[in-house]
Design a protein around this motif. Structure first.
Motif, PDB file in Angstrom:
ATOM      1  N   TRP A   1       0.912  -1.196  -0.241  1.00  0.00           N
ATOM      2  CA  TRP A   1      -0.063  -0.019  -0.077  1.00  0.00           C
ATOM      3  C   TRP A   1       0.874   0.998  -0.018  1.00  0.00           C
ATOM      4  CZ3 TRP A   1      -3.124   1.834   4.710  1.00  0.00           C
ATOM      5  CH2 TRP A   1      -3.921   3.074   4.380  1.00  0.00           C
ATOM      6  N   ARG A   2       2.079   1.380   0.868  1.00  0.00           N
ATOM      7  CA  ARG A   2       2.938   2.581   0.786  1.00  0.00           C
ATOM      8  C   ARG A   2       3.527   2.626  -0.709  1.00  0.00           C
ATOM      9  NH1 ARG A   2       8.088   3.943   3.373  1.00  0.00           N
ATOM     10  NH2 ARG A   2       7.864   6.347   4.004  1.00  0.00           N
ATOM     11  N   PHE A   3       3.857   1.397  -1.115  1.00  0.00           N
ATOM     12  CA  PHE A   3       4.684   1.458  -2.466  1.00  0.00           C
ATOM     13  C   PHE A   3       3.603   2.339  -3.539  1.00  0.00           C
ATOM     14  CE2 PHE A   3       7.001  -2.647  -1.914  1.00  0.00           C
ATOM     15  CZ  PHE A   3       8.077  -1.949  -1.346  1.00  0.00           C
ATOM     16  N   LEU A   4       2.347   2.000  -3.382  1.00  0.00           N
ATOM     17  CA  LEU A   4       1.251   2.594  -4.333  1.00  0.00           C
ATOM     18  C   LEU A   4       1.153   3.890  -3.976  1.00  0.00           C
ATOM     19  CD1 LEU A   4      -1.135  -0.508  -4.570  1.00  0.00           C
ATOM     20  CD2 LEU A   4       0.382   0.212  -6.409  1.00  0.00           C
ATOM     21  N   ALA A   5       0.932   4.161  -2.604  1.00  0.00           N
ATOM     22  CA  ALA A   5       0.475   5.662  -2.281  1.00  0.00           C
ATOM     23  C   ALA A   5       1.724   6.602  -2.443  1.00  0.00           C
ATOM     24  CB  ALA A   5       0.172   5.770  -0.901  1.00  0.00           C
ATOM     25  N   SER A   6       2.764   5.979  -2.726  1.00  0.00           N
ATOM     26  CA  SER A   6       4.046   6.994  -2.619  1.00  0.00           C
ATOM     27  C   SER A   6       4.581   7.035  -4.348  1.00  0.00           C
ATOM     28  CB  SER A   6       5.031   6.394  -2.128  1.00  0.00           C
ATOM     29  OG  SER A   6       5.770   5.125  -2.430  1.00  0.00           O
TER      30      SER A   6
ATOM     31  N   THR B   1       4.898  10.165   1.467  1.00  0.00           N
ATOM     32  CA  THR B   1       3.894   9.453   2.479  1.00  0.00           C
ATOM     33  C   THR B   1       4.302   9.306   3.824  1.00  0.00           C
ATOM     34  OG1 THR B   1       5.106   7.605   1.818  1.00  0.00           O
ATOM     35  CG2 THR B   1       2.973   8.148   0.514  1.00  0.00           C
ATOM     36  N   PRO B   2       3.514   9.103   4.818  1.00  0.00           N
ATOM     37  CA  PRO B   2       3.898   9.044   6.153  1.00  0.00           C
ATOM     38  C   PRO B   2       4.973   7.654   6.262  1.00  0.00           C
ATOM     39  CG  PRO B   2       1.698   9.295   5.972  1.00  0.00           C
ATOM     40  CD  PRO B   2       2.198   9.010   4.753  1.00  0.00           C
ATOM     41  N   THR B   3       5.259   7.488   7.344  1.00  0.00           N
ATOM     42  CA  THR B   3       6.097   6.343   7.866  1.00  0.00           C
ATOM     43  C   THR B   3       5.582   4.881   7.460  1.00  0.00           C
ATOM     44  OG1 THR B   3       5.496   6.300  10.351  1.00  0.00           O
ATOM     45  CG2 THR B   3       7.486   7.683   9.523  1.00  0.00           C
ATOM     46  N   TYR B   4       6.278   3.841   7.576  1.00  0.00           N
ATOM     47  CA  TYR B   4       5.641   2.569   7.148  1.00  0.00           C
ATOM     48  C   TYR B   4       4.945   2.248   8.530  1.00  0.00           C
ATOM     49  CZ  TYR B   4       5.109  -2.406   7.398  1.00  0.00           C
ATOM     50  OH  TYR B   4       4.786  -3.680   7.420  1.00  0.00           O
ATOM     51  N   GLY B   5       5.283   2.432   9.747  1.00  0.00           N
ATOM     52  CA  GLY B   5       4.655   2.024  10.833  1.00  0.00           C
ATOM     53  C   GLY B   5       3.075   2.538  10.887  1.00  0.00           C
TER      54      GLY B   5
ATOM     55  N   PHE C   1      -9.659   7.191   5.202  1.00  0.00           N
ATOM     56  CA  PHE C   1      -9.775   8.443   5.954  1.00  0.00           C
ATOM     57  C   PHE C   1      -8.803   8.420   6.796  1.00  0.00           C
ATOM     58  CE2 PHE C   1     -11.012   9.002  10.602  1.00  0.00           C
ATOM     59  CZ  PHE C   1     -11.354  10.195  10.665  1.00  0.00           C
ATOM     60  N   ARG C   2      -8.019   7.405   7.131  1.00  0.00           N
ATOM     61  CA  ARG C   2      -6.684   7.481   8.036  1.00  0.00           C
ATOM     62  C   ARG C   2      -5.610   8.121   7.213  1.00  0.00           C
ATOM     63  NH1 ARG C   2      -7.993   8.056  12.821  1.00  0.00           N
ATOM     64  NH2 ARG C   2      -8.050   5.863  14.244  1.00  0.00           N
ATOM     65  N   LEU C   3      -5.418   7.682   5.996  1.00  0.00           N
ATOM     66  CA  LEU C   3      -4.413   8.288   4.906  1.00  0.00           C
ATOM     67  C   LEU C   3      -4.804   9.682   4.680  1.00  0.00           C
ATOM     68  CD1 LEU C   3      -1.754   7.773   3.536  1.00  0.00           C
ATOM     69  CD2 LEU C   3      -2.909   6.951   1.606  1.00  0.00           C
TER      70      LEU C   3
ATOM     71  N   GLY D   1      -2.090  13.158   5.864  1.00  0.00           N
ATOM     72  CA  GLY D   1      -2.051  14.492   5.129  1.00  0.00           C
ATOM     73  C   GLY D   1      -2.407  14.205   3.409  1.00  0.00           C
ATOM     74  N   LEU D   2      -2.517  13.395   2.819  1.00  0.00           N
ATOM     75  CA  LEU D   2      -2.689  13.171   1.481  1.00  0.00           C
ATOM     76  C   LEU D   2      -3.997  13.670   0.959  1.00  0.00           C
ATOM     77  CD1 LEU D   2      -0.211  11.334   1.708  1.00  0.00           C
ATOM     78  CD2 LEU D   2      -1.154  10.191  -0.052  1.00  0.00           C
TER      79      LEU D   2
END
Length: 324
Positions: free
Chosen positions: A64-69, A74-78, A106-108, A113-114
């Motif tokens: 998910w982080r790969f795709l969002a970035s 993007t925020p940290t992996y944690g 909602f969280r992201l 901040g996206l």
């Protein structure tokens, strides 16, 4: 009828279908024997299966982080991992997996901040590549499925299911190539950007390697957990059979007519595993235990959600004013 009333009615219908399917299975199968089998599962197998499903969540958060970035910082992996666990929790407790996806969006958007559009694209792309992975694994083990199930009607049904999955993903990739009159449709317009991003993943070897390997590893872990549970229940079934049958059951369970796929998954597995000489009580026990493993792994996500809400709702302390 208002939108809220329609959602409520649909939820009640899904609840009714879920209860109806499970009640039918309970009446048709020796439920007591199935429950005894589930309770007799070897603890080591259950713990290992839970660890494998938990490891899948670690990998999903990474994908998910790969795709969002792709187009944003993007925020940290944690944080992605915590939000992924929250999504899993709500996937298991709400009437639809859309609930878990909505939590992740909602969280992201709010905490990461996206933009809402970018957060939505990343979550839906993650969902799409995850389902594509299931379809491809099912296709790889299709010969095993056909060796197991020789009924031509069932074979055709499986082929149509996989073809629909692959065709749907292929259509998704070419949305922005449709005529302008079609692209103006609201439902199409909202997916145009995601279509471009999905093609970007497929046409970028480094990103495709990351998304592809994480998808393959994550889905293989989760599917293999089913086989581990079968061994813990002393169910004599080959690994290839579980890898052929379970992806099809999962795909059918994504049809949004029951709560979290309960009832649909059990029915499909009972029928399919009967061709591998697995008794109905054994198949029901195995499917229920597999579902409960996902529920158990998702429980920390509920804790993360409560902790985040408590932190957000905690009133700020004010420094005392100057002494009078």
């Amino acid at each position: 009828m208002s939108e809220k009333a329609r959602r409520t009615l649909w939820t009640l219908l899904k609840f009714g279908v879920t209860v109806g399917l499970l009640s039918y299975l309970a009446q048709s199968i020796e439920l007591d024997q199935a429950l005894e089998l589930a309770a007799s599962a070897h603890p080591g197998s259950v713990v290992l299966a839970m660890a494998m499903v938990a490891a899948q969540q670690v990998i999903i958060a990474l994908r998910w982080r790969f795709l969002a970035s792709m187009k944003a910082e993007t925020p940290t992996y944690g944080r992605f991992f915590r939000w992924t666990m929250e999504g899993l929790f709500f996937n298991q407790t709400l009437p639809s997996s859309v609930g878990g996806d909505a939590i992740r969006i909602f969280r992201l958007a709010r905490d990461g901040g996206l933009r809402v559009s970018h957060a939505t694209s990343s979550v839906l792309l993650d969902r799409a590549f995850g389902l594509l992975g299931i379809v491809l694994i099912a296709a790889i083990f299709l010969p095993t499925m056909f060796h197991l199930i020789t009924d031509p009607v069932m074979q055709q049904g499986v082929v149509l299911l996989l073809a629909a999955g692959l065709g749907g993903f292929a259509f998704f990739l070419i949305l922005d190539g449709l005529p302008p009159s079609v692209r103006r449709w609201k439902i199409v317009a909202e997916f145009l950007n995601m279509s471009k991003q999905a093609r970007h993943v497929l046409l970028s070897p480094p990103l495709l390697a990351k998304v592809g390997l994480s998808t393959a590893a994550g889905q293989t872990l989760a599917l293999s957990a089913f086989y581990v549970l079968a061994q813990g229940l002393d169910v004599n079934v080959a690994y290839g059979v579980t890898m052929a049958v379970l992806p099809v059951a999962i795909l059918i369970a994504t049809i949004p007519v029951t709560i979290a796929g309960w009832g649909l998954r059990e029915g499909v597995l009972i029928v399919a595993l009967s061709y591998a000489a697995v008794s109905e009580p054994q198949a029901l026990a195995l499917s229920v235990l597999y579902g409960l493993v996902h529920v158990a792994v998702g429980l920390p996500g509920g804790l993360f959600w409560l902790m985040a809400r408590t932190k957000a709702e905690k009133p700020e302390t004010q420094s005392p004013g100057p002494a009078a």
